[in-house]
Design a protein around this motif. Structure first.
Motif, mmCIF file in Angstrom:
data_model
loop_
_atom_site.group_PDB
_atom_site.id
_atom_site.type_symbol
_atom_site.label_atom_id
_atom_site.label_comp_id
_atom_site.label_asym_id
_atom_site.label_seq_id
_atom_site.Cartn_x
_atom_site.Cartn_y
_atom_site.Cartn_z
ATOM 1 N N UNK A 1 0.923 -1.104 0.078
ATOM 2 C CA UNK A 1 -0.032 -0.010 -0.171
ATOM 3 C C UNK A 1 0.870 1.210 -0.155
ATOM 4 N N UNK A 2 1.068 1.990 -1.161
ATOM 5 C CA UNK A 2 1.553 3.135 -1.457
ATOM 6 C C UNK A 2 1.025 4.338 -1.335
ATOM 7 N N UNK A 3 1.329 5.267 -0.526
ATOM 8 C CA UNK A 3 0.602 6.644 -0.469
ATOM 9 C C UNK A 3 1.570 7.774 -0.707
ATOM 10 N N UNK A 4 1.603 8.759 -1.539
ATOM 11 C CA UNK A 4 2.550 9.889 -1.758
ATOM 12 C C UNK A 4 1.474 11.120 -1.661
ATOM 13 N N UNK A 5 1.959 11.982 -0.676
ATOM 14 C CA UNK A 5 1.507 13.233 -0.774
ATOM 15 C C UNK A 5 2.330 14.394 -0.829
ATOM 16 N N UNK A 6 1.993 15.593 -1.844
ATOM 17 C CA UNK A 6 2.645 16.355 -2.303
ATOM 18 C C UNK A 6 1.909 17.517 -1.924
ATOM 19 N N UNK A 7 2.777 18.366 -0.963
ATOM 20 C CA UNK A 7 1.978 19.455 -0.490
ATOM 21 C C UNK A 7 2.777 20.736 -0.832
ATOM 22 N N UNK A 8 2.319 21.495 -1.914
ATOM 23 C CA UNK A 8 3.077 22.814 -2.134
ATOM 24 C C UNK A 8 2.899 24.085 -1.153
ATOM 25 N N UNK A 9 2.247 23.805 0.114
ATOM 26 C CA UNK A 9 2.011 24.651 1.141
ATOM 27 C C UNK A 9 1.320 25.853 1.093
ATOM 28 N N UNK A 10 1.525 26.480 -0.212
ATOM 29 C CA UNK A 10 0.876 27.798 -0.666
ATOM 30 C C UNK A 10 0.085 27.680 -1.881
ATOM 31 N N UNK A 11 -1.267 28.018 -1.808
ATOM 32 C CA UNK A 11 -2.237 27.728 -3.017
ATOM 33 C C UNK A 11 -1.886 28.598 -4.369
ATOM 34 N N UNK A 12 -0.820 29.545 -4.214
ATOM 35 C CA UNK A 12 -0.239 30.438 -5.148
ATOM 36 C C UNK A 12 0.985 29.773 -5.962
ATOM 37 N N UNK A 13 1.599 28.641 -5.252
ATOM 38 C CA UNK A 13 2.613 27.950 -5.874
ATOM 39 C C UNK A 13 2.230 26.946 -6.990
ATOM 40 N N UNK A 14 3.000 26.509 -7.701
ATOM 41 C CA UNK A 14 2.692 25.498 -9.044
ATOM 42 C C UNK A 14 3.377 24.173 -8.458
ATOM 43 N N UNK A 15 2.860 23.050 -8.665
ATOM 44 C CA UNK A 15 3.555 22.017 -8.483
ATOM 45 C C UNK A 15 3.260 21.072 -9.610
ATOM 46 N N UNK A 16 4.441 20.374 -10.012
ATOM 47 C CA UNK A 16 4.085 19.316 -10.953
ATOM 48 C C UNK A 16 4.990 18.159 -11.227
ATOM 49 N N UNK A 17 4.433 16.783 -11.179
ATOM 50 C CA UNK A 17 4.874 15.731 -11.038
ATOM 51 C C UNK A 17 4.022 14.765 -11.596
ATOM 52 N N UNK A 18 4.652 13.652 -12.272
ATOM 53 C CA UNK A 18 3.670 12.558 -13.076
ATOM 54 C C UNK A 18 3.701 11.476 -11.997
ATOM 55 N N UNK A 19 2.284 10.822 -11.980
ATOM 56 C CA UNK A 19 1.797 9.717 -11.270
ATOM 57 C C UNK A 19 0.552 9.366 -11.811
ATOM 58 N N UNK A 20 0.336 8.072 -11.496
ATOM 59 C CA UNK A 20 -0.975 7.437 -12.077
ATOM 60 C C UNK A 20 -2.193 7.734 -10.860
ATOM 61 N N UNK A 21 -3.184 8.211 -11.212
ATOM 62 C CA UNK A 21 -4.250 8.539 -10.405
ATOM 63 C C UNK A 21 -4.081 9.701 -9.378
ATOM 64 N N UNK A 22 -3.446 10.604 -9.698
ATOM 65 C CA UNK A 22 -3.078 11.919 -8.887
ATOM 66 C C UNK A 22 -4.661 12.520 -8.509
ATOM 67 N N UNK A 23 -4.862 12.674 -7.406
ATOM 68 C CA UNK A 23 -6.018 13.498 -6.706
ATOM 69 C C UNK A 23 -5.526 14.606 -6.050
ATOM 70 N N UNK A 24 -6.446 15.540 -6.319
ATOM 71 C CA UNK A 24 -6.107 17.067 -5.325
ATOM 72 C C UNK A 24 -6.843 16.885 -4.195
#
Length: 155
Positions: A98-121
Motif C-alpha cells: 500500500x503506497x501513498x504519496x502526498x505532495x504539499x506545495x504549502x501555498x495555493x499560489x505555488x505551482x507543483x508538477x509531477x507525474x503519477x497515476x491516479x493523482x488527486x487534489x
C-alpha cells in the motif's frame, strides 16, 4: 533585460529547481568497512506513506516478516548526494503493498508538477497518489515553482 532572456532564465531556474524524490529505505548489515546494503526474501514492505513539501520529507514504513521465524535486521537510510535526490533502496521482497504519496506545495499560489497515476487534489495545497502492489521503477521528479509574490509573503 528583455522579455525573452527573462523567460529563458526563468525556465532554466525552474529546471534546476526540479527535485527527484522517492523513499530511501534499505536493509543493511554492519561489516568491517561500514554498512553493506542487503536484500531479503523474508521482509516485505506492507505500507509506505511518503509526504513531500518544500520544507520537509517525511516517510512512514510498515514492514512485514513473511517467514515463520523472527528476523533481525538493520534498516538503513542512505544519505542522498547533494542535489536532493532520494532513491529507493528497494531491498525488500516484492512490491510495496500500500503506497501513498502526498505532495504539499504549502501555498495555493505555488505551482507543483509531477507525474503519477491516479493523482488527486485532496486540499487547496495537497495532491495524493495511491497505489496497491506498487513497484518503484524510477525516481519521482517534482517541480515546485514559487513566485516572487509567494516568496515575499512567507514568514
Amino acid at each position: 533585460m528583455t522579455t525573452v532572456p527573462k523567460l529563458m532564465l526563468a525556465c532554466a531556474l525552474q529546471a534546476l529547481a526540479t527535485t527527484t524524490v522517492l523513499a530511501n529505505d534499505s536493509m543493511a548489515t554492519l561489516e568491517a568497512g561500514g554498512l553493506v546494503f542487503t536484500r531479503s526474501d523474508e521482509i516485505t514492505m506492507a505500507k509506505e506513506d511518503l509526504y513531500i513539501s518544500p520544507e520537509q520529507v517525511e516517510v512512514k514504513y510498515l514492514y512485514r516478516n513473511t517467514s515463520d521465524k523472527p528476523v533481525s535486521t538493520i534498516v538503513a537510510f542512505p544519505m542522498p548526494k547533494i542535489g536532493g535526490i532520494l532513491t529507493t533502496g528497494n531491498n525488500w521482497y516484492g512490491p510495496i503493498g500500500d503506497f501513498r504519496l502526498t505532495v504539499d506545495k504549502l501555498n495555493p499560489e505555488s505551482i507543483v508538477s509531477f507525474c503519477g497515476q491516479g493523482v488527486k487534489k485532496t486540499g487547496p495545497t495537497t495532491f495524493e497518489m495511491r497505489a496497491k502492489d506498487f513497484y518503484p521503477e524510477r525516481d519521482l521528479n517534482i517541480l515546485l515553482v514559487v513566485s516572487n509574490k509567494v516568496a515575499m509573503q512567507a514568514p
